[in-house]
Design a protein around this motif. Structure first.
Motif, PDB file in Angstrom:
ATOM      1  N   SER A 161      38.199  64.739  15.106  1.00  0.00           N
ATOM      2  CA  SER A 161      37.940  63.733  14.071  1.00  0.00           C
ATOM      3  C   SER A 161      39.204  63.320  13.332  1.00  0.00           C
ATOM      4  N   HIS A 162      40.241  64.171  13.324  1.00  0.00           N
ATOM      5  CA  HIS A 162      41.351  63.842  12.418  1.00  0.00           C
ATOM      6  C   HIS A 162      42.309  62.821  13.044  1.00  0.00           C
ATOM      7  N   ARG A 163      42.970  62.083  12.172  1.00  0.00           N
ATOM      8  CA  ARG A 163      43.997  61.158  12.645  1.00  0.00           C
ATOM      9  C   ARG A 163      45.072  61.005  11.564  1.00  0.00           C
ATOM     10  N   ARG A 164      46.235  60.502  11.991  1.00  0.00           N
ATOM     11  CA  ARG A 164      47.335  60.378  11.034  1.00  0.00           C
ATOM     12  C   ARG A 164      47.559  58.916  10.677  1.00  0.00           C
ATOM     13  N   LYS A 223      48.581  69.543  10.504  1.00  0.00           N
ATOM     14  CA  LYS A 223      48.205  69.100  11.854  1.00  0.00           C
ATOM     15  C   LYS A 223      47.553  70.273  12.619  1.00  0.00           C
ATOM     16  N   VAL A 224      48.184  71.454  12.520  1.00  0.00           N
ATOM     17  CA  VAL A 224      47.642  72.634  13.211  1.00  0.00           C
ATOM     18  C   VAL A 224      46.276  72.997  12.605  1.00  0.00           C
ATOM     19  N   GLY A 225      46.232  72.995  11.260  1.00  0.00           N
ATOM     20  CA  GLY A 225      44.979  73.343  10.580  1.00  0.00           C
ATOM     21  C   GLY A 225      43.850  72.399  10.971  1.00  0.00           C
ATOM     22  N   LEU A 226      44.135  71.099  10.983  1.00  0.00           N
ATOM     23  CA  LEU A 226      43.086  70.122  11.298  1.00  0.00           C
ATOM     24  C   LEU A 226      42.682  70.193  12.775  1.00  0.00           C
ATOM     25  N   SER A 227      43.629  70.543  13.643  1.00  0.00           N
ATOM     26  CA  SER A 227      43.282  70.682  15.061  1.00  0.00           C
ATOM     27  C   SER A 227      42.330  71.863  15.237  1.00  0.00           C
ATOM     28  N   LEU A 228      42.628  72.956  14.516  1.00  0.00           N
ATOM     29  CA  LEU A 228      41.733  74.125  14.576  1.00  0.00           C
ATOM     30  C   LEU A 228      40.347  73.781  14.029  1.00  0.00           C
ATOM     31  N   TYR A 229      40.373  73.031  12.924  1.00  0.00           N
ATOM     32  CA  TYR A 229      39.141  72.607  12.249  1.00  0.00           C
ATOM     33  C   TYR A 229      38.264  71.813  13.224  1.00  0.00           C
ATOM     34  N   ASP A 230      38.903  70.890  13.947  1.00  0.00           N
ATOM     35  CA  ASP A 230      38.186  70.074  14.938  1.00  0.00           C
ATOM     36  C   ASP A 230      37.671  70.924  16.093  1.00  0.00           C
ATOM     37  N   LEU A 231      38.513  71.867  16.502  1.00  0.00           N
ATOM     38  CA  LEU A 231      38.144  72.741  17.622  1.00  0.00           C
ATOM     39  C   LEU A 231      36.873  73.528  17.272  1.00  0.00           C
TER      40      LEU A 231
END
Ligand SMILES: Cc1cc2nc3c(=O)[nH]c(=O)nc-3n(C[C@H](O)[C@H](O)[C@H](O)COP(=O)(O)OP(=O)(O)OC[C@H]3O[C@@H](n4cnc5c(N)ncnc54)[C@H](O)[C@@H]3O)c2cc1C
Length: 378
Positions: free
Chosen positions: A128-131, A114-122
């Motif tokens: 773009s990510h969702r669960r 979740k942290v990695g994907l939030s950074l990726y989006d930032l």
């Protein structure tokens, strides 16, 4: 593009830049140099994109895995370049959804992802990510292992046709005034009176004729062959050649509509299965490549077994075996060697070295080719 004969007639001209290598790195340099108004000539020993640039994982991606390994700068550059390529090469570079399933027993995995994907989006300046919960995820990918499935994440990256991307960049370079010649093997470097590199001796592989071509600067973009070209200046080898291989399955046997990334049960490496053209690709491996460079790189039996073991665990209901594999392909990554035991932990940043007036650009990724070109020319 100009016919070979027309390019050969132009070889005697005085060039600003000669690029050795017609993969994505060389193509990027040709395009960028021509855009800057330089007279640039690209020479490729076989056909354009014959090397690693037609055997990649076809992804234009930020490299989530590099973020996991603490290589945030590599991810930052890749995400920015991915966004640029999606704009500049719309149609050739297209968005692709990626799913990462989560299983019970890995306590920190959901949070870390979740942290990695939030950074990726930032980094991409877009969310773009969702669960997904387990039910929704197994509806999206019915063949996924269900026991212990908690759900998973979806995020957006991109894919391309790597060889077409190379050809497109070369065509752009030629349209901007550059020249490109295939089946032209650089066999030696020319030196000026001060001993600095001032051109190359090139053999036309079709006729066997050798010619000398002069330039202000030679840029070595020879991928896995980089150290061979550098050795002509007396420079010691610095690259570690790592082979990566893919299995190819027919779509009817391994149907997928999104990419699925999963941790390999043996070593925890991230492996992907993804749709490409009319097939499903599974890859990749990361092993030292000791085969002779001028031979087609081939997947070893143990690489094949490793990938089959991974998909067997991740997609058990499909019961895929070696019999289902249509084909395999392998490429060699030119990675700057730092002596790490695990090949997958070697940094994937690119490097630019200047030796005796020759500039070498190596490493990096398909995704970051424009960045490599700008750095080499600067
Ligand atoms: C298995 C695998 C998967 C990958 N997946 C991805 C991915 O999904 N996304 C991504 O962004 N990156 C990916 N990469 C990385 C990417 O493919 C490479 O970084 C990139 O293709 C390297 O391009 P290059 O132009 O430097 O090398 P190459 O494509 O190998 O080009 C070098 C060229 O130089 C030519 N050459 C060599 N010597 C001479 C000479 N003396 N005279 C003339 N020509 C010469 C060769 O014939 C060759 O065509 C992957 C790599 C591998 C191996």
């Amino acid at each position: 593009m100009l016919a070979r004969g027309q390019v050969i007639n132009r070889l005697e001209e005085q060039w600003d830049v000669i690029v050795v290598g017609g993969g994505i790195t060389g193509a990027g340099v040709l395009r960028e140099a021509s855009r800057r108004g330089m007279r640039c000539l690209l020479l490729e020993q076989r056909d354009f994109a014959w090397g690693t640039s037609s055997r990649s994982g076809k992804m234009v991606h930020g490299g989530l895995r590099y973020l996991r390994q603490g290589q945030a700068k590599t991810t930052w550059h890749s995400v920015r370049e991915r966004e640029r390529l999606l704009r500049e090469y719309a149609g050739l570079v297209e968005p692709l959804g990626f799913l990462v399933p989560l299983y019970a027993g890995k306590r920190w995995e959901p949070l870390l992802l979740k942290v990695g994907l939030s950074l990726y989006d930032l980094m991409a300046l877009r969310r773009s990510h969702r669960r997904y919960n387990a039910l929704d995820l197994s509806l999206l990918v019915p063949s996924l292992r269900r026991d212990g499935l908690l759900g998973g994440f979806w995020y957006r990256d991109a894919r391309t046709d790597d060889a077409r991307l190379v050809l497109w960049a070369i065509k752009e370079g030629v349209a901007l005034g550059g020249a490109a010649l295939n089946y032209a093997r650089v066999e030696a470097l020319l030196r000026d009176r001060r001993g600095r590199v001032c051109g190359v001796a090139v053999r036309d592989v079709v006729t066997g004729r050798t010619m000398e071509v002069e330039a202000q600067v030679v840029i070595n973009a020879a991928g896995a062959w980089t150290d061979r070209v550098r050795s002509w200046t007396g420079a010691p080898p610095r690259l570690r050649r790592l082979r990566g291989s893919h299995l190819v399955f027919p779509r009817w046997r391994f149907p997928l509509f999104q990419a699925v990334g999963f941790s390999h049960p043996r070593d925890g490496r991230l492996v992907y299965a993804f749709p490409w053209e009319q097939v499903t690709l599974v890859g990749t491996t990361d092993v030292d490549h000791d085969q002779p460079l001028d031979r087609e790189p081939r997947m070893s039996q143990s690489e094949g077994e490793y990938l089959l073991e991974g998909i067997g665990k991740a997609f058990p209901s499909l019961e895929l075996t070696a019999e289902d594999v249509m084909s395999t392909f392998s490429g060699v990554r030119p990675v700057v060697g730092t002596g790490r035991r695990d090949p997958s932990r070697e940094p994937r940043d690119h490097v630019v070295w200047a030796e005796d007036g020759m500039v070498t650009v190596a490493g990096g990724k398909l995704t970051t080719f424009s960045l490599l070109a700008r750095d080499a020319l600067n």
